[in-house]
Design an enzyme around this catalytic site. Structure first.
Site, short mmCIF file in Angstrom:
data_model
loop_
_atom_site.label_atom_id
_atom_site.label_comp_id
_atom_site.label_asym_id
_atom_site.label_seq_id
_atom_site.Cartn_x
_atom_site.Cartn_y
_atom_site.Cartn_z
N ASN A 49 -0.67 51.39 83.76
CA ASN A 49 -1.21 52.58 83.11
C ASN A 49 -0.45 52.87 81.80
O ASN A 49 0.70 53.31 81.83
CB ASN A 49 -1.10 53.75 84.10
CG ASN A 49 -1.69 55.03 83.57
OD1 ASN A 49 -1.72 55.25 82.36
ND2 ASN A 49 -2.12 55.88 84.48
N LYS B 2 1.18 56.29 81.38
CA LYS B 2 2.44 56.48 82.13
C LYS B 2 3.61 55.79 81.41
O LYS B 2 4.72 56.29 81.41
CB LYS B 2 2.31 55.90 83.55
CG LYS B 2 1.61 56.81 84.53
CD LYS B 2 1.83 56.33 85.96
CE LYS B 2 1.28 57.30 86.98
NZ LYS B 2 1.56 56.88 88.37
N GLU C 116 1.74 45.32 97.45
CA GLU C 116 1.40 45.97 98.72
C GLU C 116 2.38 47.11 98.99
O GLU C 116 3.57 46.88 99.18
CB GLU C 116 1.46 44.96 99.86
CG GLU C 116 0.77 45.47 101.10
CD GLU C 116 0.96 44.56 102.31
OE1 GLU C 116 0.61 45.00 103.42
OE2 GLU C 116 1.45 43.43 102.13
N ASP D 224 6.00 57.20 93.03
CA ASP D 224 4.97 57.34 94.05
C ASP D 224 4.88 58.82 94.41
O ASP D 224 5.91 59.46 94.58
CB ASP D 224 5.34 56.51 95.28
CG ASP D 224 4.12 56.30 96.17
OD1 ASP D 224 3.12 55.76 95.68
OD2 ASP D 224 4.16 56.69 97.35
N SER D 225 3.67 59.33 94.46
CA SER D 225 3.55 60.76 94.78
C SER D 225 2.36 61.05 95.66
O SER D 225 1.50 60.18 95.89
CB SER D 225 3.44 61.61 93.51
OG SER D 225 3.15 60.87 92.39
N TYR E 64 -5.90 66.44 93.93
CA TYR E 64 -6.03 67.67 94.72
C TYR E 64 -5.74 68.93 93.90
O TYR E 64 -5.66 70.02 94.45
CB TYR E 64 -5.09 67.60 95.93
CG TYR E 64 -5.35 66.42 96.84
CD1 TYR E 64 -6.30 66.48 97.85
CD2 TYR E 64 -4.65 65.22 96.67
CE1 TYR E 64 -6.55 65.38 98.67
CE2 TYR E 64 -4.89 64.12 97.49
CZ TYR E 64 -5.84 64.21 98.49
OH TYR E 64 -6.10 63.13 99.29
N HIS F 36 5.83 68.48 90.78
CA HIS F 36 6.66 67.50 91.48
C HIS F 36 7.03 66.34 90.55
O HIS F 36 8.17 65.92 90.50
CB HIS F 36 5.86 66.99 92.69
CG HIS F 36 4.47 66.49 92.36
ND1 HIS F 36 3.57 67.26 91.66
CD2 HIS F 36 3.86 65.31 92.58
CE1 HIS F 36 2.45 66.57 91.50
NE2 HIS F 36 2.60 65.38 92.04
P1 IMP Z 1 0.34 58.44 92.54
O1 IMP Z 1 1.35 57.83 93.47
O2 IMP Z 1 0.96 59.24 91.45
O3 IMP Z 1 -0.67 57.43 92.07
O4 IMP Z 1 -0.49 59.51 93.42
C1 IMP Z 1 -1.20 59.15 94.60
C2 IMP Z 1 -2.26 60.19 94.92
O5 IMP Z 1 -1.62 61.46 95.22
C3 IMP Z 1 -3.23 60.49 93.79
O6 IMP Z 1 -4.30 59.60 93.82
C4 IMP Z 1 -3.66 61.92 94.11
O7 IMP Z 1 -4.65 61.92 95.12
C5 IMP Z 1 -2.40 62.53 94.69
N1 IMP Z 1 -1.60 63.19 93.63
C6 IMP Z 1 -0.38 62.80 93.17
N2 IMP Z 1 0.05 63.63 92.19
C7 IMP Z 1 -0.93 64.55 92.04
C8 IMP Z 1 -1.08 65.67 91.16
O8 IMP Z 1 -0.24 66.00 90.30
N3 IMP Z 1 -2.22 66.38 91.30
C9 IMP Z 1 -3.18 66.07 92.21
N4 IMP Z 1 -3.11 65.03 93.02
C10 IMP Z 1 -1.98 64.27 92.96
#
Ligand code: IMP
Length: 221
Positions: free
Chosen positions: A9, A12, A43, A71-72, A173, A199
């Site tokens: 990305n 990012k 994976e 990761d979030s 979300y 976060h």
């Molecule tokens: P990633 O690890 O940042 O790709 O997040 C994984 C998933 O967590 C995303 O596809 C969202 O569904 C959710 N998510 C993570 N951060 C956010 C945020 O700031 N707002 C809303 N959803 C989030």
């Protein structure tokens, strides 16, 4: 200094480069997985945000680069922490933001307001290539599965899950995640307002400070 963010990305990549530039005088070039010619899927089979960030960051590290990854996801109290690490694919095959939000609302249809607490969590990891020495503070020290030296920073933002969506901004979300101190959902905040309390913003700022402390001292030796 070159580091690799385990992501494809471009937004990012530039964001991390900008944040690091604001917190250190070192010149840091952030490369993507594409830049280093890595095209396989990674994976993510860890059991926590930190483990998944470490798994992703160890890919560039195993190729000799300093690897970074985040990761979030959303953890909902009344659902014992779900959707958690499965946030992106919560509604199963063909999951998208709309379906994930619908699934969340249906799982919580009978949860009263006072029990609708939730947290967005983000973990940012850095994994060092084998043989690289660094003085990592014990509070953030970690190891990759391969035994490589690493460190992880976490950020969390608490809120509550509404009964219906509010706001058009953000992603995931955001329209259901209400932050009382702002009187708004994440989807109703500007990007700057969200970044100041989110976060990801918290984890990224802590990460940049830690990165600077670990590597600046090293290069000044
Ligand atoms: P990633 O690890 O940042 O790709 O997040 C994984 C998933 O967590 C995303 O596809 C969202 O569904 C959710 N998510 C993570 N951060 C956010 C945020 O700031 N707002 C809303 N959803 C989030």
């Amino acid at each position: 200094m070159k580091i690799v963010l385990a992501s494809r990305n471009k937004k990012k990549i530039r964001e991390l480069e900008t944040l690091l530039a604001q917190s250190t005088s070192m010149h840091i070039e952030v490369l993507s997985l594409d830049d280093i010619g890595y095209s396989d899927e990674i994976e993510e089979d860890g059991t926590s945000f930190s483990e998944n960030a470490l798994i992703k960051a160890s890919v560039p590290a195993s190729l000799g680069y300093i690897g970074i990854a985040d990761d979030s996801g959303l953890t909902v109290d009344a659902l014992n922490g779900a959707p958690g690490i499965y946030s992106a694919r919560y509604s199963g095959e063909g999951a998208d933001d709309g379906k994930n939000n619908e699934k969340l609302l249906s799982e919580m249809w009978n949860v009263p307001n006072e029990l609708r607490g939730a947290g967005f969590v983000s973990a940012v990891a850095c994994v060092l290539p084998r043989g690289m020495q660094a003085d990592i503070p014990s509070e953030i020290r970690a190891k990759s599965r391969e035994g490589l030296d690493a460190f992880v920073l976490r950020g969390e933002c608490r809120g509550t899950i509404l009964h219906e969506k509010h706001g058009e901004g953000g992603f995931g979300y955001d329209p259901l995640f209400y932050v009382a101190e702002k009187g708004k959902t994440f989807a109703e905040l500007s990007a700057e307002e969200k970044n100041a309390i989110s976060h990801r913003g918290i984890a990224m700022r802590a990460f940049c400070a830690a990165f600077t402390a670990v590597f600046q001292e090293k290069t000044e030796d």
